[in-house]
Motif scaffolding. Sequence first.
Motif, PDB file in Angstrom:
ATOM      1  N   ASN A   1      -4.712 -27.086  25.452  1.00 56.38           N
ATOM      2  CA  ASN A   1      -5.000 -27.361  23.930  1.00 56.38           C
ATOM      3  C   ASN A   1      -6.533 -27.258  23.811  1.00 56.38           C
ATOM      4  OD1 ASN A   1      -2.373 -27.076  22.693  1.00 56.38           O
ATOM      5  ND2 ASN A   1      -2.134 -29.252  22.286  1.00 56.38           N
ATOM      6  N   ALA A   2      -7.114 -28.183  24.852  1.00 54.87           N
ATOM      7  CA  ALA A   2      -8.596 -28.558  24.531  1.00 54.87           C
ATOM      8  C   ALA A   2      -9.315 -27.338  24.824  1.00 54.87           C
ATOM      9  CB  ALA A   2      -8.826 -29.680  25.674  1.00 54.87           C
ATOM     10  N   LEU A   3      -9.028 -26.534  25.654  1.00 55.65           N
ATOM     11  CA  LEU A   3      -9.824 -25.286  26.124  1.00 55.65           C
ATOM     12  C   LEU A   3      -9.725 -24.353  24.879  1.00 55.65           C
ATOM     13  CD1 LEU A   3     -11.512 -23.631  27.833  1.00 55.65           C
ATOM     14  CD2 LEU A   3      -9.318 -22.535  29.061  1.00 55.65           C
ATOM     15  N   ALA A   4      -8.230 -24.138  24.207  1.00 53.66           N
ATOM     16  CA  ALA A   4      -7.889 -23.256  23.027  1.00 53.66           C
ATOM     17  C   ALA A   4      -8.935 -23.703  22.086  1.00 53.66           C
ATOM     18  CB  ALA A   4      -6.603 -23.391  22.685  1.00 53.66           C
ATOM     19  N   VAL A   5      -8.949 -25.045  21.675  1.00 56.77           N
ATOM     20  CA  VAL A   5      -9.640 -25.446  20.381  1.00 56.77           C
ATOM     21  C   VAL A   5     -11.115 -25.451  20.432  1.00 56.77           C
ATOM     22  CG1 VAL A   5     -10.064 -27.371  18.925  1.00 56.77           C
ATOM     23  CG2 VAL A   5      -7.655 -26.892  19.851  1.00 56.77           C
ATOM     24  N   ALA A   6     -11.590 -25.848  21.961  1.00 57.70           N
ATOM     25  CA  ALA A   6     -13.027 -25.791  21.951  1.00 57.70           C
ATOM     26  C   ALA A   6     -13.472 -24.486  21.937  1.00 57.70           C
ATOM     27  CB  ALA A   6     -13.426 -26.321  23.479  1.00 57.70           C
ATOM     28  N   LYS A   7     -12.880 -23.296  22.337  1.00 54.11           N
ATOM     29  CA  LYS A   7     -13.305 -21.980  22.360  1.00 54.11           C
ATOM     30  C   LYS A   7     -13.101 -21.462  20.874  1.00 54.11           C
ATOM     31  CE  LYS A   7     -11.639 -20.063  26.653  1.00 54.11           C
ATOM     32  NZ  LYS A   7     -11.001 -19.037  27.471  1.00 54.11           N
ATOM     33  N   ALA A   8     -12.106 -21.977  19.822  1.00 55.20           N
ATOM     34  CA  ALA A   8     -12.121 -21.712  18.791  1.00 55.20           C
ATOM     35  C   ALA A   8     -13.160 -22.270  17.556  1.00 55.20           C
ATOM     36  CB  ALA A   8     -10.694 -22.191  18.029  1.00 55.20           C
ATOM     37  N   VAL A   9     -13.662 -23.293  18.100  1.00 55.96           N
ATOM     38  CA  VAL A   9     -14.662 -23.750  17.115  1.00 55.96           C
ATOM     39  C   VAL A   9     -16.347 -23.552  17.665  1.00 55.96           C
ATOM     40  CG1 VAL A   9     -13.438 -25.752  16.604  1.00 55.96           C
ATOM     41  CG2 VAL A   9     -14.828 -26.160  18.678  1.00 55.96           C
ATOM     42  N   GLN A  10     -16.330 -22.948  18.930  1.00 56.35           N
ATOM     43  CA  GLN A  10     -17.258 -22.435  19.278  1.00 56.35           C
ATOM     44  C   GLN A  10     -18.019 -21.562  18.385  1.00 56.35           C
ATOM     45  OE1 GLN A  10     -17.427 -20.561  23.265  1.00 56.35           O
ATOM     46  NE2 GLN A  10     -19.102 -22.136  23.850  1.00 56.35           N
ATOM     47  N   GLY A  11     -19.323 -21.700  18.149  1.00 58.21           N
ATOM     48  CA  GLY A  11     -19.762 -20.743  17.109  1.00 58.21           C
ATOM     49  C   GLY A  11     -19.601 -20.990  15.507  1.00 58.21           C
ATOM     50  N   ASN A  12     -19.029 -22.165  15.236  1.00 62.35           N
ATOM     51  CA  ASN A  12     -18.845 -22.455  13.990  1.00 62.35           C
ATOM     52  C   ASN A  12     -20.049 -22.806  13.119  1.00 62.35           C
ATOM     53  OD1 ASN A  12     -18.373 -24.459  11.616  1.00 62.35           O
ATOM     54  ND2 ASN A  12     -16.009 -23.858  11.952  1.00 62.35           N
ATOM     55  N   SER A  13     -20.245 -22.495  11.956  1.00 64.04           N
ATOM     56  CA  SER A  13     -21.590 -22.609  11.618  1.00 64.04           C
ATOM     57  C   SER A  13     -22.050 -23.969  11.371  1.00 64.04           C
ATOM     58  CB  SER A  13     -22.021 -21.846  10.035  1.00 64.04           C
ATOM     59  OG  SER A  13     -21.007 -22.172   9.171  1.00 64.04           O
ATOM     60  N   ALA A  14     -21.208 -25.042  11.293  1.00 65.09           N
ATOM     61  CA  ALA A  14     -21.598 -26.295  11.098  1.00 65.09           C
ATOM     62  C   ALA A  14     -21.625 -26.982  12.618  1.00 65.09           C
ATOM     63  CB  ALA A  14     -20.392 -27.173  10.466  1.00 65.09           C
ATOM     64  N   VAL A  15     -21.566 -26.268  13.348  1.00 64.91           N
ATOM     65  CA  VAL A  15     -21.579 -26.786  14.889  1.00 64.91           C
ATOM     66  C   VAL A  15     -22.798 -26.376  15.765  1.00 64.91           C
ATOM     67  CG1 VAL A  15     -20.391 -26.863  17.358  1.00 64.91           C
ATOM     68  CG2 VAL A  15     -19.199 -27.123  14.937  1.00 64.91           C
TER      69      VAL A  15
ATOM     70  N   ILE B   1      -6.550 -26.308  15.330  1.00 66.62           N
ATOM     71  CA  ILE B   1      -7.646 -25.493  15.158  1.00 66.62           C
ATOM     72  C   ILE B   1      -7.888 -25.402  13.497  1.00 66.62           C
ATOM     73  CG2 ILE B   1      -8.533 -23.266  15.051  1.00 66.62           C
ATOM     74  CD1 ILE B   1      -7.125 -23.059  17.958  1.00 66.62           C
ATOM     75  N   ALA B   2      -6.956 -25.344  12.937  1.00 64.84           N
ATOM     76  CA  ALA B   2      -6.579 -25.285  11.258  1.00 64.84           C
ATOM     77  C   ALA B   2      -7.427 -26.643  11.015  1.00 64.84           C
ATOM     78  CB  ALA B   2      -5.342 -24.879  10.974  1.00 64.84           C
ATOM     79  N   ASP B   3      -6.780 -27.775  11.224  1.00 61.84           N
ATOM     80  CA  ASP B   3      -7.416 -28.996  10.723  1.00 61.84           C
ATOM     81  C   ASP B   3      -8.823 -29.165  11.174  1.00 61.84           C
ATOM     82  OD1 ASP B   3      -7.110 -31.445   9.277  1.00 61.84           O
ATOM     83  OD2 ASP B   3      -6.767 -32.431  11.140  1.00 61.84           O
ATOM     84  N   ILE B   4      -9.287 -28.911  12.346  1.00 64.73           N
ATOM     85  CA  ILE B   4     -10.524 -29.039  12.582  1.00 64.73           C
ATOM     86  C   ILE B   4     -11.661 -28.126  11.927  1.00 64.73           C
ATOM     87  CG2 ILE B   4     -12.236 -28.961  14.671  1.00 64.73           C
ATOM     88  CD1 ILE B   4     -10.012 -29.853  16.389  1.00 64.73           C
ATOM     89  N   THR B   5     -11.156 -26.963  11.769  1.00 67.20           N
ATOM     90  CA  THR B   5     -11.857 -25.798  11.020  1.00 67.20           C
ATOM     91  C   THR B   5     -12.102 -26.252   9.637  1.00 67.20           C
ATOM     92  OG1 THR B   5     -11.018 -24.076  12.481  1.00 67.20           O
ATOM     93  CG2 THR B   5     -12.165 -23.646  10.422  1.00 67.20           C
ATOM     94  N   GLN B   6     -11.159 -26.733   8.846  1.00 69.73           N
ATOM     95  CA  GLN B   6     -11.108 -26.797   7.392  1.00 69.73           C
ATOM     96  C   GLN B   6     -12.243 -28.644   7.509  1.00 69.73           C
ATOM     97  OE1 GLN B   6      -9.966 -29.921   5.448  1.00 69.73           O
ATOM     98  NE2 GLN B   6      -9.077 -30.837   7.463  1.00 69.73           N
ATOM     99  N   ALA B   7     -12.106 -29.383   8.378  1.00 67.42           N
ATOM    100  CA  ALA B   7     -12.901 -30.638   8.257  1.00 67.42           C
ATOM    101  C   ALA B   7     -14.539 -30.206   8.825  1.00 67.42           C
ATOM    102  CB  ALA B   7     -12.457 -31.562   9.306  1.00 67.42           C
ATOM    103  N   LEU B   8     -14.714 -29.169   9.538  1.00 67.28           N
ATOM    104  CA  LEU B   8     -15.940 -28.643   9.778  1.00 67.28           C
ATOM    105  C   LEU B   8     -16.629 -28.230   8.553  1.00 67.28           C
ATOM    106  CD1 LEU B   8     -15.574 -27.088  13.361  1.00 67.28           C
ATOM    107  CD2 LEU B   8     -16.818 -29.269  12.691  1.00 67.28           C
ATOM    108  N   ALA B   9     -15.704 -27.521   7.642  1.00 71.10           N
ATOM    109  CA  ALA B   9     -16.386 -26.706   6.297  1.00 71.10           C
ATOM    110  C   ALA B   9     -16.828 -27.997   5.452  1.00 71.10           C
ATOM    111  CB  ALA B   9     -15.343 -25.990   5.904  1.00 71.10           C
ATOM    112  N   LYS B  10     -15.890 -28.951   5.353  1.00 69.69           N
ATOM    113  CA  LYS B  10     -16.264 -30.105   4.220  1.00 69.69           C
ATOM    114  C   LYS B  10     -17.462 -31.006   4.889  1.00 69.69           C
ATOM    115  CE  LYS B  10     -11.503 -30.269   2.674  1.00 69.69           C
ATOM    116  NZ  LYS B  10     -10.451 -30.921   2.629  1.00 69.69           N
ATOM    117  N   SER B  11     -17.724 -31.011   6.399  1.00 70.86           N
ATOM    118  CA  SER B  11     -18.839 -31.846   6.540  1.00 70.86           C
ATOM    119  C   SER B  11     -20.058 -31.265   6.594  1.00 70.86           C
ATOM    120  CB  SER B  11     -18.529 -32.049   8.251  1.00 70.86           C
ATOM    121  OG  SER B  11     -18.867 -30.775   9.092  1.00 70.86           O
ATOM    122  N   ALA B  12     -20.051 -29.813   6.364  1.00 72.21           N
ATOM    123  CA  ALA B  12     -21.263 -29.076   6.091  1.00 72.21           C
ATOM    124  C   ALA B  12     -21.632 -28.951   4.543  1.00 72.21           C
ATOM    125  CB  ALA B  12     -21.287 -27.730   6.631  1.00 72.21           C
ATOM    126  N   SER B  13     -20.764 -29.403   3.784  1.00 75.42           N
ATOM    127  CA  SER B  13     -21.130 -29.332   2.236  1.00 75.42           C
ATOM    128  C   SER B  13     -21.612 -30.708   1.818  1.00 75.42           C
ATOM    129  CB  SER B  13     -19.408 -29.385   1.521  1.00 75.42           C
ATOM    130  OG  SER B  13     -18.764 -30.810   1.694  1.00 75.42           O
TER     131      SER B  13
END
Length: 393
Positions: A266-280, A381-393
């Motif tokens: 899980n950790a590897l999959a989620v880390a890969k998924a959020v890599q490159g997110n504009s808020a990160v 991944i879905a939860d972290i992605t939506q939280a990242l979007a809100k953290s950048a707003s």
Amino acid sequence: MSSQLDPVTQAIRIQSEKTQHREHSTPLFITSSFTFEDAESMRAAFAGESDDNIYTRFSNPNVDEFIAKMCALEGAEAGFATSSGMAAIFGSFFALLQQGDHLICCSSVFGSTYTIVTKYLQRYGIEHTLVPANDDAAWEAAVKPNTKMVYLETPTNPQLEVLDLEWAGKFSKKHNLILNVDNCFATPLLQRPIEYGADLVVHSATKWIDGQGRVLGGIVLGRADLINEIYLFCRNTGPSLAPFNAWVLSKSLETLDVRMTRHCENALAVAKAVQGNSAVAWVKYPLLEGHPQFEIAKKQMKMGGGVFCLELKGGVEAGRKFLDALDLLTVTANLGDSRSIASHPASTTHSKLSSNEQLAVGITPGLIRISCGLEKADDLIADITQALAKSAS
């Protein structure tokens, strides 16, 4: 039990001696003391001439079973179980270091460990030097004639720096130092520091070993002569593990192998998924390519562990927004649970440190630590992605 069995099998099959009831699962031994048939057997027990239990602060069948399983997993000669992970670290320091001794400690360590080293050791005349995780020259320069112990975590909490255990073992042996390794993040299933020359290994069993956020516990494992000193110190000062907690932790070890596989995947999959997110700004995980010590991690770890961290571009405020926006992940001061957890170290676990101290141990303002649980990776991944979007707003 045969030592030829795989350690994972031993952690499932090692059990306390059955009672007259022939139970399949080890019962709880909730008792403060144990009785003796006669005065001679009591004398022999107190003299150390028998293995009879005396008092649960000294030993207990539930605690002994947990220790035996952990020794099998770590490849250790002996161990002593404590009331918490910090009690294990405290005991490993204060049982073996004395006034005039010097400790070399990695600067990237858990906040409470940092406090013990920098605040409390000096009260007893024990010196310390903090050294950056992978600065070999600095480690060599830190050695003094009175240096007695080296202490490190790998991976470190929460920055996930990976220290080369092979190098650390050779370094400690060359200078005749006790190598004390916190193996909490990796567990003995992912790496075994004793195989690289560690003399002591400490764990917060509260984390992955329990795995469900139920009980506190800790353990120190390693060389029998050193463990005996730690046992005598803790036996007299009192930070021993309760029988119920030991019973829970021993049962938890029966599923550690299957749990850690899922946590790591899980950790590897989620880390890969959020890599490159504009808020990160960046993502760090030991077995994610691009990690500064990726090659070291591949060499000494079977999998990368259940924790990854990321840096939010928006700093402290973005970190708070991120936590508030999470729907699935839990916001709590723990890790290693079946449920995924997010924390913001700068405002929680390391908040007692000054800004300069935080930076010195690798705590940046926007650092988020994610402990991946056993949920489906897509949901995380879905939860972290939506939280990242809100953290950048």
